[in-house]
Write an enzyme that holds these catalytic residues in place. Structure first.
Site, short mmCIF file in Angstrom:
data_model
loop_
_atom_site.label_atom_id
_atom_site.label_comp_id
_atom_site.label_asym_id
_atom_site.label_seq_id
_atom_site.Cartn_x
_atom_site.Cartn_y
_atom_site.Cartn_z
N CYS A 41 -6.13 0.99 4.86
CA CYS A 41 -6.51 -0.37 5.25
C CYS A 41 -6.04 -0.65 6.67
O CYS A 41 -5.25 0.11 7.26
CB CYS A 41 -5.93 -1.39 4.27
SG CYS A 41 -4.18 -1.74 4.53
N CYS B 243 0.83 -1.21 0.00
CA CYS B 243 0.00 0.00 0.00
C CYS B 243 0.87 1.26 0.00
O CYS B 243 2.02 1.26 0.44
CB CYS B 243 -0.87 0.04 1.25
SG CYS B 243 -2.16 -1.20 1.31
N CYS C 113 -2.23 -0.80 7.25
CA CYS C 113 -1.59 0.53 7.23
C CYS C 113 -1.90 1.29 8.51
O CYS C 113 -1.04 2.00 9.05
CB CYS C 113 -2.04 1.32 6.01
SG CYS C 113 -1.32 0.67 4.48
N GLU D 85 0.54 3.95 1.90
CA GLU D 85 0.85 4.48 3.23
C GLU D 85 2.09 3.80 3.80
O GLU D 85 2.97 4.45 4.38
CB GLU D 85 -0.32 4.24 4.19
CG GLU D 85 -1.60 4.96 3.79
CD GLU D 85 -2.49 4.13 2.86
OE1 GLU D 85 -1.96 3.37 2.03
OE2 GLU D 85 -3.72 4.25 2.99
N1 THU Z 1 -4.24 0.33 -1.14
C1 THU Z 1 -3.42 1.30 -0.63
O1 THU Z 1 -2.41 1.68 -1.24
N2 THU Z 1 -3.72 1.79 0.59
C2 THU Z 1 -4.79 1.40 1.34
O2 THU Z 1 -4.87 1.76 2.50
C3 THU Z 1 -5.81 0.57 0.74
C4 THU Z 1 -5.39 -0.18 -0.46
C5 THU Z 1 -3.88 -0.24 -2.44
C6 THU Z 1 -3.39 -1.65 -2.35
C7 THU Z 1 -3.71 -2.16 -3.73
O3 THU Z 1 -2.64 -1.81 -4.59
C8 THU Z 1 -4.93 -1.37 -4.14
O4 THU Z 1 -5.00 -0.25 -3.27
C9 THU Z 1 -6.23 -2.13 -4.07
O5 THU Z 1 -6.40 -2.71 -2.83
#
Ligand code: THU
Length: 166
Positions: free
Chosen positions: A114, A75, A117, A77
Site C-alpha cells: 500500500c 500492514c 508501506c 511490510e
Molecule cells: N495489508 C498489508 O499487510 N500490506 C499491504 O501493503 C496492503 C494491505 C493488509 C492490511 C490489512 O490487514 C489487510 O491487508 C487488508 O487491507
C-alpha cells in the site's frame, strides 16, 4: 517556461517461477509466505507476509496485524521494517519480499504494498542511500524492482521538510 512532457522509465523483472530467482531471493519469498500464514487478519481475511534481508545478513519477517478498531492494525511490510529497524538501527535494508496468500489473488496478480508501506520503505532506503530491492510474490510470476522509486515516484522526502540530515 513552456509545458513539457517527460517520460519516466524503470525496469521490472518478471520471473515465471521461484526457481529462476537467486537463492537468497527464493529464501526471502519462502519466509514471506510462511509469515503470511501466521498473519492475524480475521477481519479482512487478507494474509500478508514480508521478509527483510539486512546488510548484516539478518533476516526479519513480519505480517499484518489487524484490530477490531480497524485503523489500529498494521500492514506486514511496516511490521517487518519497524521491527528490523528497532532491532538493528541504522543497518541498511538490502532486499524485501512481500507475499499475500489468501486465495483471493487473481491470476496474474501480485502482492502490492500500500502507499503508506511504500513511503516507509522509502524512508529506510533514503536512510542508507542504497536502493532496496523489492520482490513481489504473485499467483503466476514473481516481480522484482530495484528500488522504491519504481513504486513511488515523486514521493515526499525529508528534504521537503527543509531537513537534509537525520
Ligand atoms: N495489508 C498489508 O499487510 N500490506 C499491504 O501493503 C496492503 C494491505 C493488509 C492490511 C490489512 O490487514 C489487510 O491487508 C487488508 O487491507
Amino acid at each position: 517556461m513552456r509545458m513539457k512532457e517527460i517520460e519516466l522509465k524503470f525496469n521490472v523483472r518478471i520471473y515465471p517461477s521461484l526457481e529462476e530467482l537467486p537463492a537468497y531471493a527464493q529464501k526471502l519469498i519462502l519466509l514471506a509466505r510462511e509469515a503470511a500464514n501466521r498473519a492475524y487478519a480475521p477481519y479482512s481475511g487478507y494474509h500478508v507476509g514480508a521478509s527483510v534481508l539486512l546488510e548484516n545478513g539478518e533476516l526479519i519477517t513480519g505480517n499484518n496485524q489487524e484490530n477490531a478498531a480497524y485503523p489500529s492494525g498494521l500492514c506486514a511490510e511496516r511490521t517487518a521494517l519497524f521491527y528490523a529497524s528497532s532491532k538493528f538501527p541504522q543497518i541498511a535494508v538490502r532486499t524485501m519480499a512481500i507475499s499475500a496468500l489468501n486465495g483471493k489473488m487473481l491470476p496474474g496478480e501480485f502482492a502490492r504494498p500500500c502507499g503508506s508501506c511504500r513511503q516507509v520503505i522509502a524512508e529506510y532506503e533514503d536512510l542508507s542511500g542504497t536502493p532496496i530491492e523489492i520482490i513481489l510474490d504473485g499467483s503466476s510470476a514473481i516481480t522484482v524492482v530495484d528500488g522504491i522509486d519504481t513504486l513511488l515516484p515523486f514521493r515526499f522526502k525529508k528534504e521537503d521538510l527543509g531537513k537534509s540530515d537525520g
